[in-house]
Design an enzyme around this catalytic site. Structure first.
Site, PDB file in Angstrom:
ATOM      1  N   GLU A 218       0.843  -1.219   0.000  1.00  0.00           N
ATOM      2  CA  GLU A 218       0.000   0.000   0.000  1.00  0.00           C
ATOM      3  C   GLU A 218       0.870   1.259   0.000  1.00  0.00           C
ATOM      4  O   GLU A 218       0.793   2.083   0.916  1.00  0.00           O
ATOM      5  CB  GLU A 218      -0.869   0.052   1.262  1.00  0.00           C
TER       6      GLU A 218
ATOM      7  N   ARG B  24       3.641   7.625  -0.246  1.00  0.00           N
ATOM      8  CA  ARG B  24       4.703   8.623  -0.384  1.00  0.00           C
ATOM      9  C   ARG B  24       5.681   8.317  -1.520  1.00  0.00           C
ATOM     10  O   ARG B  24       6.036   9.204  -2.296  1.00  0.00           O
ATOM     11  CB  ARG B  24       5.467   8.687   0.932  1.00  0.00           C
TER      12      ARG B  24
ATOM     13  N   ARG C 258       3.581  19.965   6.371  1.00  0.00           N
ATOM     14  CA  ARG C 258       4.578  19.024   6.906  1.00  0.00           C
ATOM     15  C   ARG C 258       5.682  19.674   7.741  1.00  0.00           C
ATOM     16  O   ARG C 258       6.026  19.150   8.789  1.00  0.00           O
ATOM     17  CB  ARG C 258       5.178  18.176   5.778  1.00  0.00           C
TER      18      ARG C 258
ATOM     19  N   CYS D  26      -0.599  33.867  10.254  1.00  0.00           N
ATOM     20  CA  CYS D  26      -0.284  34.511  11.531  1.00  0.00           C
ATOM     21  C   CYS D  26       0.036  33.486  12.612  1.00  0.00           C
ATOM     22  O   CYS D  26      -0.726  33.292  13.563  1.00  0.00           O
ATOM     23  CB  CYS D  26      -1.460  35.375  11.954  1.00  0.00           C
TER      24      CYS D  26
HETATM   25  N1  LLP Z   1      -1.510   2.224   4.371  1.00  0.00           N
HETATM   26  C1  LLP Z   1      -1.975   2.707   5.547  1.00  0.00           C
HETATM   27  C2  LLP Z   1      -2.938   1.939   6.329  1.00  0.00           C
HETATM   28  C3  LLP Z   1      -1.506   3.955   6.011  1.00  0.00           C
HETATM   29  O1  LLP Z   1      -1.941   4.431   7.173  1.00  0.00           O
HETATM   30  C4  LLP Z   1      -0.553   4.689   5.238  1.00  0.00           C
HETATM   31  C5  LLP Z   1      -0.062   5.983   5.692  1.00  0.00           C
HETATM   32  C6  LLP Z   1      -0.127   4.136   4.009  1.00  0.00           C
HETATM   33  C7  LLP Z   1      -0.623   2.902   3.619  1.00  0.00           C
HETATM   34  C8  LLP Z   1       0.848   4.833   3.117  1.00  0.00           C
HETATM   35  O2  LLP Z   1       2.102   4.903   3.690  1.00  0.00           O
HETATM   36  P1  LLP Z   1       3.341   5.520   2.859  1.00  0.00           P
HETATM   37  O3  LLP Z   1       3.656   4.571   1.744  1.00  0.00           O
HETATM   38  O4  LLP Z   1       2.917   6.837   2.328  1.00  0.00           O
HETATM   39  O5  LLP Z   1       4.426   5.589   3.842  1.00  0.00           O
HETATM   40  N2  LLP Z   1       1.080  12.825   6.795  1.00  0.00           N
HETATM   41  C9  LLP Z   1       2.300  12.125   7.126  1.00  0.00           C
HETATM   42  C10 LLP Z   1       2.237  10.663   6.723  1.00  0.00           C
HETATM   43  C11 LLP Z   1       1.102   9.884   7.338  1.00  0.00           C
HETATM   44  C12 LLP Z   1       1.043   8.465   6.868  1.00  0.00           C
HETATM   45  C13 LLP Z   1      -0.163   7.773   7.365  1.00  0.00           C
HETATM   46  N3  LLP Z   1      -0.390   6.469   6.823  1.00  0.00           N
HETATM   47  C14 LLP Z   1       3.467  12.847   6.479  1.00  0.00           C
HETATM   48  O6  LLP Z   1       3.259  13.858   5.818  1.00  0.00           O
HETATM   49  O7  LLP Z   1       4.616  12.430   6.628  1.00  0.00           O
END
Ligand code: LLP
Length: 423
Positions: free
Chosen positions: A281, A284, A320, A350
């Site tokens: 899944e 990023r 971020r 602000c």
């Molecule tokens: N699957 C589930 C159940 C998740 O909760 C997440 C991300 C992903 C997949 C995707 O993960 P990735 O491949 O993107 O690492 N807003 C934060 C990141 C929060 C991630 C939450 N879950 C940031 O800007 O770093």
């Protein structure tokens, strides 16, 4: 790819065949710019490593849910990972198929469950017994059986930012490892659920393979116990993808990550005589480095202790840095012959927390355009209207063609749903 999607010609930043200065002139700033080529290349890094194996890729919609971006992946045959009914609607509108959707999230509403069951999603990743009860009731009322996997919390430390580590005992996510076997028995006994898999997600921006392997080993141990109880596990969902390079991180190559994970799971399958499907899944690593945020310098403000470059993007556009102390590279779009100085790059909101980069050495003048790199993931999707700032426009570059993926929001749109009291 002959040259990277983001490259420089005579010192000026281009996105594929389009000059970043022209994009800002035509569409204004702040502006999110995505490269179709970069999205496609990141997809292939996962998909090619999965080819010929029992593995599939489910794009985490939360990282970037723009319809044009999702559509690029849908055309490539992607599955999707969603966390809300809203994200399901986006996947379907972008041409994705419900049967390739996994539904994650710790607080699914009955409405969202109903919509997803009617659409026919592939699997619900369930995180607690009350959620199993709710899903069982909703499925029963619809005369359906809901496919479920349990999100198990393997209690491994992914060594990432505490806000984005999710697989520790202290986190709100998942079923505790020690309770998982019994919870599977409970799920298997519910008449309107069908256990199909097991799931975990240990965190995000993980730049090593080892924590994944630790989690997978624990999951496989559990799978043997669950199957000994007579419940078949058809797929293993290993959660999100790899971290990316924002600064000097050195994440492993995506293909190597995918192959290492698959090898580990297949070796266990061979030993136990049970082959299983594997789901990834990633969010990023598919979209993060396929996007930049263009912003213009409004003022240069010398301060008693530091210099500030006040730009027209802010924490509401890219949360971020303020939220996680995250680093994003910031580069002038074109070179300029002035003395470089050290600036904090800040927005007009602000709040002292409204910063995008700290202590950056930049040769800039007011009116210059800056590119904030690695902004394709958790960028626009986390933006807000704080300070009544309309959200940025998003464009998708495809060669020399520029597609408006989302028009800039207007103040009128922001006010549209609100009403003052009657006389
Ligand atoms: N699957 C589930 C159940 C998740 O909760 C997440 C991300 C992903 C997949 C995707 O993960 P990735 O491949 O993107 O690492 N807003 C934060 C990141 C929060 C991630 C939450 N879950 C940031 O800007 O770093």
């Amino acid at each position: 790819m002959t040259q990277p999607a983001f490259h420089r010609i005579d010192g000026t930043l281009y996105v594929e065949g389009v000059c970043a200065n022209d994009l800002a002139a035509q569409f204004g700033t702040p502006l999110y710019v995505y490269s179709r080529e970069a999205l496609t290349a990141a997809w292939h890094a996962y998909a090619d490593a999965c080819a010929g194996r029992r593995a599939s890729v489910h794009v985490a919609v939360k990282a970037n849910s723009n319809l044009a971006v999702l559509n690029v992946f849908a055309r490539l045959g992607a599955g999707f990972d969603i966390v809300s009914g809203g994200e399901l609607a986006r996947v379907l509108a972008a041409g994705g198929k419900a049967e390739n959707v996994v539904f994650s999230g710790v607080g699914k509403t009955a409405d969202d469950m109903r919509t997803a069951l009617e659409a026919g999603v592939k699997c619900f990743n369930v995180e607690s017994i009350p959620e199993l009860d709710r899903l069982n009731a909703v499925a029963g009322a619809l005369g359906k059986k809901a496919p479920v996997s349990l999100r198990v919390n393997p209690d491994v430390d992914p060594k990432t930012h505490p806000y984005i580590s999710t697989g520790l005992k202290a986190n709100k996510f998942g079923v505790a490892f020690d309770d998982a076997r019994a919870t599977y028995r409970t799920a298997a006994a519910m008449p309107h659920l069908e256990v199909v898999g097991i799931d975990c997600h240990i965190g995000s921006q993980i730049t090593e393979i080892a924590p994944y392997l630790d989690a997978i080993d624990k999951l496989l141990e559990l799978v043997d116990q669950i199957e000994a109880d007579g419940v078949q596990i058809h797929h293993i969902d290993v959660g999100g993808g790899l971290g990316i390079r924002y600064d000097d991180e050195t994440p492993p190559e995506i293909g190597a990550f995918v192959r290492t994970v698959l090898d580990r799971i297949e070796a266990h399958g061979a030993k136990t005589g049970r082959a299983r499907d594997v789901f990834f899944e990633p969010g990023r690593s598919l979209v993060g480095n396929a996007g930049v945020l263009l912003t213009r310098v409004e003022f240069l403000k010398p301060g008693a202790e530091k210099n500030f470059a006040i730009v027209d993007a802010a924490m509401n556009d890219l949360a971020r840095p303020a939220m996680y102390d995250a680093y994003h590279a910031i580069e002038p779009v074109a070179g300029r012959n002035v003395a470089a100085q050290t600036y904090d790059v800040v927005g007009p909101v602000c709040e002292s927390g409204d910063w995008l980069g700290r202590a950056r050495t930049l040769a800039i003048e007011p009116g210059d355009l800056l590119a904030i790199r690695s902004a394709g993931a958790y960028g626009f999707v986390m933006s807000s209207n704080y300070n009544t700032r309309p959200r940025a426009a998003e464009v998708l570059v495809d060669g020399t063609h520029v597609h408006v993926a989302r028009a800039r929001e207007t103040v009128a749109q922001l006010l549209a749903g609100e009403q003052i009291l009657p006389d």
